[in-house]
Design a protein around this motif. Structure first.
Motif, PDB file in Angstrom:
ATOM      1  N   VAL A  24       0.830  -1.210   0.000  1.00  0.00           N
ATOM      2  CA  VAL A  24       0.000   0.000   0.000  1.00  0.00           C
ATOM      3  C   VAL A  24       0.864   1.259   0.000  1.00  0.00           C
ATOM      4  N   SER A  25       1.920   1.261   0.787  1.00  0.00           N
ATOM      5  CA  SER A  25       2.790   2.440   0.844  1.00  0.00           C
ATOM      6  C   SER A  25       3.476   2.690  -0.499  1.00  0.00           C
ATOM      7  N   ILE A  26       3.903   1.631  -1.162  1.00  0.00           N
ATOM      8  CA  ILE A  26       4.545   1.795  -2.469  1.00  0.00           C
ATOM      9  C   ILE A  26       3.562   2.348  -3.485  1.00  0.00           C
ATOM     10  N   VAL A  27       2.344   1.813  -3.506  1.00  0.00           N
ATOM     11  CA  VAL A  27       1.333   2.288  -4.453  1.00  0.00           C
ATOM     12  C   VAL A  27       1.023   3.762  -4.228  1.00  0.00           C
ATOM     13  N   VAL A  28       0.907   4.176  -2.967  1.00  0.00           N
ATOM     14  CA  VAL A  28       0.610   5.578  -2.662  1.00  0.00           C
ATOM     15  C   VAL A  28       1.724   6.487  -3.166  1.00  0.00           C
ATOM     16  N   PHE A  29       2.953   6.133  -2.915  1.00  0.00           N
ATOM     17  CA  PHE A  29       4.078   6.974  -3.349  1.00  0.00           C
ATOM     18  C   PHE A  29       4.153   7.050  -4.875  1.00  0.00           C
ATOM     19  N   VAL A  30       3.914   5.926  -5.543  1.00  0.00           N
ATOM     20  CA  VAL A  30       3.961   5.930  -7.007  1.00  0.00           C
ATOM     21  C   VAL A  30       2.850   6.796  -7.581  1.00  0.00           C
ATOM     22  N   LEU A  31       1.633   6.669  -7.037  1.00  0.00           N
ATOM     23  CA  LEU A  31       0.502   7.442  -7.555  1.00  0.00           C
ATOM     24  C   LEU A  31       0.685   8.939  -7.309  1.00  0.00           C
ATOM     25  N   VAL A  32       1.176   9.294  -6.133  1.00  0.00           N
ATOM     26  CA  VAL A  32       1.393  10.720  -5.844  1.00  0.00           C
ATOM     27  C   VAL A  32       2.488  11.287  -6.742  1.00  0.00           C
ATOM     28  N   SER A  33       3.533  10.511  -7.002  1.00  0.00           N
ATOM     29  CA  SER A  33       4.605  10.978  -7.885  1.00  0.00           C
ATOM     30  C   SER A  33       4.119  11.142  -9.316  1.00  0.00           C
ATOM     31  N   TRP A  77      11.347   8.067   3.839  1.00  0.00           N
ATOM     32  CA  TRP A  77      10.081   7.969   4.584  1.00  0.00           C
ATOM     33  C   TRP A  77       9.983   6.629   5.308  1.00  0.00           C
ATOM     34  N   PHE A  78      10.350   5.558   4.639  1.00  0.00           N
ATOM     35  CA  PHE A  78      10.261   4.229   5.229  1.00  0.00           C
ATOM     36  C   PHE A  78      11.191   4.097   6.432  1.00  0.00           C
ATOM     37  N   GLY A  79      12.388   4.653   6.325  1.00  0.00           N
ATOM     38  CA  GLY A  79      13.298   4.622   7.461  1.00  0.00           C
ATOM     39  C   GLY A  79      12.773   5.401   8.650  1.00  0.00           C
ATOM     40  N   ALA A  80      12.130   6.544   8.377  1.00  0.00           N
ATOM     41  CA  ALA A  80      11.550   7.325   9.479  1.00  0.00           C
ATOM     42  C   ALA A  80      10.382   6.592  10.126  1.00  0.00           C
ATOM     43  N   VAL A  81       9.567   5.904   9.314  1.00  0.00           N
ATOM     44  CA  VAL A  81       8.424   5.147   9.851  1.00  0.00           C
ATOM     45  C   VAL A  81       8.910   4.033  10.764  1.00  0.00           C
ATOM     46  N   LEU A  82       9.991   3.376  10.400  1.00  0.00           N
ATOM     47  CA  LEU A  82      10.527   2.311  11.248  1.00  0.00           C
ATOM     48  C   LEU A  82      10.953   2.837  12.623  1.00  0.00           C
ATOM     49  N   ALA A 297      -0.157   8.658   2.697  1.00  0.00           N
ATOM     50  CA  ALA A 297       0.361   7.310   2.941  1.00  0.00           C
ATOM     51  C   ALA A 297      -0.040   6.811   4.320  1.00  0.00           C
ATOM     52  N   ALA A 298       0.011   7.684   5.308  1.00  0.00           N
ATOM     53  CA  ALA A 298      -0.356   7.274   6.660  1.00  0.00           C
ATOM     54  C   ALA A 298      -1.846   6.925   6.745  1.00  0.00           C
ATOM     55  N   ILE A 299      -2.696   7.714   6.092  1.00  0.00           N
ATOM     56  CA  ILE A 299      -4.124   7.417   6.098  1.00  0.00           C
ATOM     57  C   ILE A 299      -4.409   6.108   5.370  1.00  0.00           C
ATOM     58  N   ALA A 300      -3.718   5.885   4.244  1.00  0.00           N
ATOM     59  CA  ALA A 300      -3.896   4.632   3.507  1.00  0.00           C
ATOM     60  C   ALA A 300      -3.462   3.434   4.348  1.00  0.00           C
ATOM     61  N   LEU A 301      -2.340   3.557   5.045  1.00  0.00           N
ATOM     62  CA  LEU A 301      -1.873   2.469   5.902  1.00  0.00           C
ATOM     63  C   LEU A 301      -2.838   2.224   7.053  1.00  0.00           C
ATOM     64  N   PHE A 302      -3.341   3.290   7.639  1.00  0.00           N
ATOM     65  CA  PHE A 302      -4.275   3.163   8.756  1.00  0.00           C
ATOM     66  C   PHE A 302      -5.569   2.498   8.295  1.00  0.00           C
TER      67      PHE A 302
END
Length: 349
Positions: A24-33, A77-82, A297-302
């Protein structure tokens, strides 16, 4: 042995959950880009963007990271989320976790009301239609459900807003609380009063699927051999439904109700826009229009996590509602049988 099977099941579900959030996170980043929306222009405004110098635009792009390559931006972003940091929202200029917490607190009442009302009404209508099969109540309920299933959520929301807010004045035009009041002055009644109309819109849309599936399952139960035996003993339809049918009817109803979480969340995006309800759905639209990738991305993940938990709860409740499925699933894992065949054998037991 059951402990090993439970451990294996927990590991499989955890792995699925992690892979789901990752995808989901990858799809969100690709679509926003790939979106044509310029984040700088969307967040500073058209007038300010026109009067802004190229140096200032480049400075903002560097500060917000919009000129960073997609892969690098995602890895950062992924590193910060971790490390527990969801980032900062461009649109709200606040930590993403804080925005989601505030918005979900507002949406929780709306989603809970809609989810509960749709389940209760759909379940009751499905049983009523099955009991009156091929008679006028059944025809009316089926026509009602088919009409709802083909009705766009935003259109129904506009109709309700026009009738109950503009013409009749029974409910406010929008928002989650009266305008001009501080948060400490808003009562529970005010909050529920503002949530009734959008919750009713969401619940009516969700009724059709549950009612139609409950009707079909109830008809199967009423045509079964043990119900014929109960009728031969002189039991009435109400007693048969209560004593023999509710467990079999509740099994698919519970599953559909938990799976309907995704429909409720998806519908809330449109409903909250129509009613100007400041919830999570409206925040998702705002983040999408402003290319606020961290918040989106956070809303999509939630949302994906809520849907996953709902589906997982449905699978677990299968065993609680019908112990035959729990026993046959354990046997199937032991002997390598597929879950679908196991559930079919349990239904035929």
């Amino acid at each position: 042995m059951p402990g090993a099977a439970m451990l294996r099941f927990s590991f499989q579900q955890l792995l699925k959950f992690i892979l789901l959030l990752f995808a989901v996170s990858i799809v969100v980043f690709v679509l926003v880009s790939a979106s044509p929306v310029d984040p700088i222009q969307a967040n500073v405004g058209q007038t300010a963007y026109i009067n802004m110098s190229e140096a200032k635009r480049a400075q903002l792009a560097e500060y917000w990271g919009t000129n960073t390559p997609l892969i690098e931006r995602y890895l950062n972003w992924f590193g910060a989320v971790l490390h527990g940091d969801l980032g900062t929202s461009l649109r709200y200029n606040a930590p993403v976790a804080q925005v989601i917490g505030q918005r979900f607190a507002t949406s929780a009442i709306l989603l809970a009301l809609a989810w509960t009302i749709s389940g209760i009404i759909g379940f009751c209508l499905g049983i009523a239609a099955a009991v009156c099969k091929d008679h006028w109540p059944d025809r009316c309920i089926k026509a009602y459900c088919f009409l709802l299933a083909s009705t766009p959520t935003f259109w129904l929301a506009l109709i309700f807003l026009t009738v109950f807010s503009v013409l009749l004045g029974w409910f406010p035009l929008g928002f989650s609380q009266p305008i001009g009041l501080a948060a400490g002055q808003v009562s529970i009644f005010d909050t529920i009063h503002h949530a009734v109309l959008p919750a009713l819109t969401l619940s009516i849309i969700g009724v059709a699927n549950i009612a139609l599936h409950t009707r079909e399952k109830t008809i199967d139960v009423l045509q079964s051999d043990y119900v014929r035996l109960a009728r031969s003993r002189g039991e009435g339809t109400a007693s048969i439904i209560r004593r023999h049918g509710l467990r079999n009817i509740a099994l698919p109803a519970v599953t559909l109700q938990l799976a309907a979480i995704s429909e409720i969340i998806g519908g809330s995006v449109l409903v909250e826009q129509v009613f100007s309800y400041p919830g999570l759905g409206q925040a998702a639209v705002t983040a999408g229009l402003g290319s606020d990738v961290a918040l989106l991305a956070a809303i999509a993940l939630f949302s994906a996590a809520l849907v996953f938990v709902g589906n997982l709860a449905a699978n677990l409740l299968y065993g609680l509602v019908d112990p035959r499925i729990r026993r046959t699933r354990l046997k199937g894992r032991r002997f390598g049988r597929s879950p679908r065949k196991i559930e079919d054998s349990a239904d035929g037991a």
